[in-house]
Design an enzyme around this catalytic site. Structure first.
Site, short mmCIF file in Angstrom:
data_model
loop_
_atom_site.label_atom_id
_atom_site.label_comp_id
_atom_site.label_asym_id
_atom_site.label_seq_id
_atom_site.Cartn_x
_atom_site.Cartn_y
_atom_site.Cartn_z
N GLU A 45 5.70 -9.99 7.99
CA GLU A 45 6.68 -9.13 7.30
C GLU A 45 8.05 -9.78 7.28
OE1 GLU A 45 6.03 -4.56 8.01
OE2 GLU A 45 5.55 -5.62 9.86
N HIS A 48 -5.73 -8.73 -10.18
CA HIS A 48 -5.09 -7.40 -10.26
C HIS A 48 -5.29 -6.61 -8.96
CE1 HIS A 48 -4.98 -8.12 -14.66
NE2 HIS A 48 -6.20 -8.59 -14.45
N LYS A 79 -0.15 1.76 17.04
CA LYS A 79 0.30 0.76 16.08
C LYS A 79 0.33 -0.66 16.62
CE LYS A 79 2.77 1.56 12.74
NZ LYS A 79 2.80 1.78 11.31
N SER A 93 4.82 0.18 18.19
CA SER A 93 5.79 1.17 17.72
C SER A 93 6.29 1.96 18.91
CB SER A 93 5.10 2.11 16.73
OG SER A 93 5.77 3.35 16.68
#
Ligand code: ARG
Length: 456
Positions: A292, A158, A285, A279
């Site tokens: 992804e 979980h 970043k 970024s």
């Protein structure tokens, strides 16, 4: 002939320009050229051997096809949309180059069995490459498992801290998945690796062809047994798309974990800079673009499976033009799976593991609560009662802002007099991990043995 088409004989009017473009597949099926030529060479040799066409024509055809192959390889071949597909582009060019002999190549054959052959030949090679990439990825996982053999991390259910596990054990979970994927690819290869040529358009051919000889030349262990099925079967492609979807599902789960582990909140791993981007506005970043993208591409691969299933749904026997739509989803999935596996094999090998952060997280969240309960069971308490006792101890710890290892023996006694001073040794992270020694467990000795096994 009303026009320059190979099938122009029964037509009086030329094809509408847009219809020609709409029905053509050359833009995407040209990638089958090498396999198309290989198949045609084998077919021509068989025709000559059977006395169906003159032997001198066979020599001319094979030589002419070799020249076309070289031209295409060199990027010097002009593909023509009005010749519709790769099969007719090559055949028309052959006849242009060698004349009469070229026009005999298509004897006893149809584009329907020809295209079925080409796809099978092509997919067979690609499956071989994909299993190689799977092996590379498995090697990277084994490399990380060995480099970080005894690193302890929290195991989750979980996505809540559950029990401590070895990071190497976590890597080996993916080894299992990718080995099953390899097995599925090999299994689908068995049904891909069957020669359909000789089915003709749908009913077979009136010429005394020798399909077994063609199969032998092209290294097919079997030939198809029914001509209608030979030209209308795309099950092998569907199996490949299904196996690829499951493979991508595995990669997407791994992607998700790598993305999560790269966050500043987790900081379990650092992906190599080469696999991340920055970024344009936020200077701090470092985005995990590669996992992804792979996570995102999984959607495309599922879509390709649905696309071909839907193309094939309710199609009457035998060949229908609908089936030309098999290629783009198939090619797209092949490219996507190969690219994803290749990039993952490198990325996984180069990622850095932050052992300290993993261990720190494993020590939190009462991850050894089950070990206290198991300790009590070994002292004679029933498991359900032990569960209750430890649950109360955890609640006490939460109230006192303590961890289980912080509790004094007096505090433990308040929950059960069966708890002795040996409790502290029973609930270290190492003790917790190494106690799980049965086959498939996370104990160090067990994981070591599984790594050795996987390497064999
Ligand atoms: N380009 C066609 C395909 O990919 C080849 C087979 C065409 N056969 C036909 N009867 N039109 O399916």
């Amino acid at each position: 002939m009303a026009q320059d088409k190979l099938w122009g004989g029964r037509f009086t009017q030329p094809t509408d320009k847009f219809v020609e473009e709409f029905t053509a597949s050359i833009d995407f099926d040209k990638r089958l050229y090498r396999h198309d030529i290989k198949g045609s060479m084998a077919h021509a040799r068989m025709l000559g051997r059977q006395g169906i066409i003159p032997q001198e024509d066979v020599e001319k055809i094979v030589h002419g096809l070799q020249e076309i192959l070289d031209r295409i390889d060199a990027g010097e071949f002009d593909f023509s949309v009005s010749l519709e597909d790769i099969h007719m582009n090559i055949e028309a060019r052959l006849s242009e180059a060698i004349g009469e002999a070229g026009k005999r190549l298509h004897t006893g054959r149809s584009r329907n069995d020809q295209v079925a052959l080409d796809i099978r030949l092509y997919l067979r090679d690609e499956i071989g490459e994909i299993t190689d990439f799977l092996d590379r990825l498995v090697n990277s996982l084994l490399y990380q498992a060995e480099e970080n053999l005894d690193v302890i991390m929290p195991g989750y259910t979980h996505l809540q801290t559950a029990q401590p596990i070895l990071f190497s054990h976590h890597m080996l979970a993916y080894v299992e998945m990718f080995r099953r994927d390899r097995g599925r690819m090999e299994d689908c290869l068995k049904r891909t690796n069957v020669l359909p040529l000789g089915a003709g358009a749908l009913a077979g051919t009136t010429f005394p062809i020798d399909r077994e000889f063609v199969a032998e030349q092209l290294d097919f262990p079997q030939v198809t047994r029914n001509s209608l099925d030979s030209v209308s079967d795309r099950d092998f492609a569907l199996e490949f798309l299904a196996a690829s979807s499951i493979l991508m599902m595995h990669l997407s789960r791994f992607s998700e974990e790598l993305i999560l582990w790269s966050t500043s909140e987790f900081k379990f791993i650092d992906l190599s800079d080469g696999f991340c981007t920055g970024s344009s506005i936020m200077p701090q970043k470092k985005n995990p673009d590669v996992p992804e993208l792979v996570r995102g591409k999984t959607g495309r691969v599922y879509g390709n499976l649905m696309a071909l299933l839907t193309v094939m749904k309710s199609l009457p026997l035998a060949y229908n033009k609908d089936m030309q739509e098999d290629k783009e989803p198939l090619f797209d999935t092949i490219d996507t799976v190969k690219g994803s596996l290749k990039i993952f094999a490198d990325m996984v090998r180069l990622m850095r593991v932050n052992a300290g952060n993993m261990r720190g997280a494993a020590a939190k969240g009462f991850s050894t609560a089950t070990d206290v309960a198991d300790y009590l069971v070994r002292k004679g308490m029933a498991f359900r009662d032990a569960h209750e006792v430890v649950g109360k101890a955890v609640r006490y710890c939460i109230e006192q802002q303590k961890d289980l290892p912080d509790l004094s023996i007096e505090e433990w006694h308040a929950f059960s007099p069966m708890i002795g001073t040996d409790i502290s040794d029973a609930i270290t992270l190492e003790a917790s991990v190494n106690a799980r020694r049965a086959t498939g467990g996370t104990a160090l000795e067990r994981v070591k043995a599984e790594i050795e096994r996987a390497k064999r």
